[in-house]
Design a protein around this motif. Structure first.
Motif, PDB file in Angstrom:
ATOM      1  N   UNK A 308       0.825  -1.209   0.000  1.00  0.00           N
ATOM      2  CA  UNK A 308       0.000   0.000   0.000  1.00  0.00           C
ATOM      3  C   UNK A 308       0.857   1.255   0.000  1.00  0.00           C
ATOM      4  N   UNK A 309       2.015   1.200   0.677  1.00  0.00           N
ATOM      5  CA  UNK A 309       2.899   2.364   0.696  1.00  0.00           C
ATOM      6  C   UNK A 309       3.435   2.650  -0.699  1.00  0.00           C
ATOM      7  N   UNK A 310       3.884   1.602  -1.386  1.00  0.00           N
ATOM      8  CA  UNK A 310       4.378   1.777  -2.757  1.00  0.00           C
ATOM      9  C   UNK A 310       3.302   2.407  -3.627  1.00  0.00           C
ATOM     10  N   UNK A 311       2.105   1.862  -3.569  1.00  0.00           N
ATOM     11  CA  UNK A 311       1.019   2.359  -4.406  1.00  0.00           C
ATOM     12  C   UNK A 311       0.588   3.757  -3.987  1.00  0.00           C
ATOM     13  N   UNK A 312       0.518   3.987  -2.678  1.00  0.00           N
ATOM     14  CA  UNK A 312       0.089   5.298  -2.190  1.00  0.00           C
ATOM     15  C   UNK A 312       1.032   6.411  -2.597  1.00  0.00           C
ATOM     16  N   UNK A 313       2.339   6.161  -2.498  1.00  0.00           N
ATOM     17  CA  UNK A 313       3.298   7.198  -2.876  1.00  0.00           C
ATOM     18  C   UNK A 313       3.335   7.398  -4.393  1.00  0.00           C
ATOM     19  N   UNK A 314       3.215   6.325  -5.161  1.00  0.00           N
ATOM     20  CA  UNK A 314       3.192   6.484  -6.615  1.00  0.00           C
ATOM     21  C   UNK A 314       1.929   7.207  -7.072  1.00  0.00           C
ATOM     22  N   UNK A 315       0.821   6.938  -6.401  1.00  0.00           N
ATOM     23  CA  UNK A 315      -0.406   7.677  -6.699  1.00  0.00           C
ATOM     24  C   UNK A 315      -0.218   9.161  -6.424  1.00  0.00           C
TER      25      UNK A 315
END
Length: 390
Positions: A308-315
């Protein structure tokens, strides 16, 4: 390179791994695979696990076009329809025995939400109206039996009489309402609205966004409060880093699907603050810590938190391309996932959690009621669909 690495992990490890858990004899998917890679064929089958597997295979099919994944989704759907669904009182059970009988018949709003999430995706991919009808049946139960004037209630017995919320409480607390349940009802309704554009579901999404912005969001601390009493008063001093970064992009996704300009503006102020705060306090330069409880930082590295961190920061980077610090954080978290979280042993997938030094000392299961392909699978789908690369 990044997107190719993600595709490889998805297609060469995650999808084949979960395909191997199909229970041809009793339906659904096997419910437990321990740390030592031993399959427990007679373990309970969590309904959350089955719903998430249904969602996963459905979205694997729509993302990469693997028709075998669609067959697996159908297998999971038939199990949900025939065994997980309570034909007498409605809704889905909490868990089943290995051969498909109710093991824990409680009804939890969180669990109902994941059934809606999966069924909506399945309908979107297949056009199977029966799946949409079942989703709406559960939706109506949530709105009539699991909600009061200030929020979504949590735990019920089989007949939807309230019981203690032990399933989604922690840290010695017994919460009447939680941010986690609200978030996943929001996620489920977002998907239901995406595939059917029901105006009432759209209004429900707006109501929940007001809850996030006006009730759960602590503007001074830049966090979402986590546990609440029956009147939606916070009862804990907890900052859940994983849930905040997950909420940031799920709320942004809800705004995108809803297409309401005013709510998109209102909620971006919240989601951007959440991202920025988590980058400042939860990110350690390599990965994301778990949480802050009463000032004590839990440095456990949990599989779903990293996804979720990877996706949240890329978002966040896609929404604000000038924020290269979000992109940089995404890159380092992916490197951490590749190096430590992905289990290199043959016949495995991702570790459940690691200590601060990257060792899986807890020896938690590789598959269980909560350990599923939802977070890491979704991260892969989103990266592929968004075309994120470096």
């Amino acid at each position: 390179m990044f997107i190719n690495e993600v595709k490889e992990n998805l297609t060469q490890q995650i999808i084949p791994f979960w395909k191997s858990f199909k229970d041809e004899k009793f339906g659904g998917y096997y419910g437990f695979y321990d740390f030592d890679l031993n399959l427990h064929k007679e373990a309970i089958k969590g309904v959350i696990l089955n719903s998430r597997i249904l969602w996963f295979f459905t979205n694997a099919y729509t993302t990469i076009g693997d028709k075998e994944c669609l067959e697996h989704a159908k297998h999971a759907y038939e199990f949900l329809k025939d065994h997980c669904l309570d034909k007498e009182y409605g809704g889905v059970y909490w868990s089943l025995t290995y051969d498909g009988k109710p093991e824990d018949s409680m009804k939890h709003t969180y669990n109902q939400a994941f059934a809606i999430y999966a069924l909506s995706s399945y309908y979107g991919a297949t056009g199977d109206k029966e799946a949409l009808d079942i989703a709406y049946g559960i939706y109506k139960l949530i709105e009539t039996k699991c909600k009061d004037s200030v929020g979504y209630l949590e735990a019920f017995d089989r007949t939807f009489q309230p019981v203690d919320n032990e399933k989604l409480s922690e840290n010695g607390l017994l919460a009447s309402k939680t941010m986690n349940t609200l978030l996943h009802v929001f996620e489920a309704y977002t998907e239901l609205y995406r595939v059917d554009k029901n105006p009432q579901v759209g209004e429900d999404l707006k109501w929940m966004m007001d809850q996030f912005a006006d009730v759960l969001y602590n503007k001074e601390r830049r966090i979402l409060e986590v546990f609440f009493d029956e009147n939606m008063k916070s009862i804990s001093d907890l900052n859940s880093y994983g849930h905040d970064i997950e909420a940031s992009w799920l709320i942004d996704r809800g705004c995108e699907v809803l297409g309401d300009v005013a709510y998109t503006k209102k909620m971006f102020a919240v989601t951007e603050a959440l991202r920025q705060h988590i980058l400042e306090v939860g990110y350690d330069g390599f990965s994301l810590n778990n949480e802050d409880f009463k000032g004590e930082i839990d440095t456990t590295k949990i599989w779903w938190v990293q996804a979720e961190a990877l996706l949240g920061f890329l978002n966040g980077y896609q929404l604000t391309p000038e924020r290269e610090d979000y992109l940089s954080a995404g890159k380092t978290i992916w490197n951490f996932i590749k190096e430590y979280i992905i289990d290199k042993r043959e016949g495995s997938e991702w570790f459940y959690d690691l200590d601060k030094d990257g060792h899986p000392v807890s020896r938690k299961e590789i598959v269980g009621p909560w350990k599923c392909p939802y977070h890491n699978g979704r991260m892969c789908f989103e990266v592929i669909k968004r075309g994120i690369d470096w």
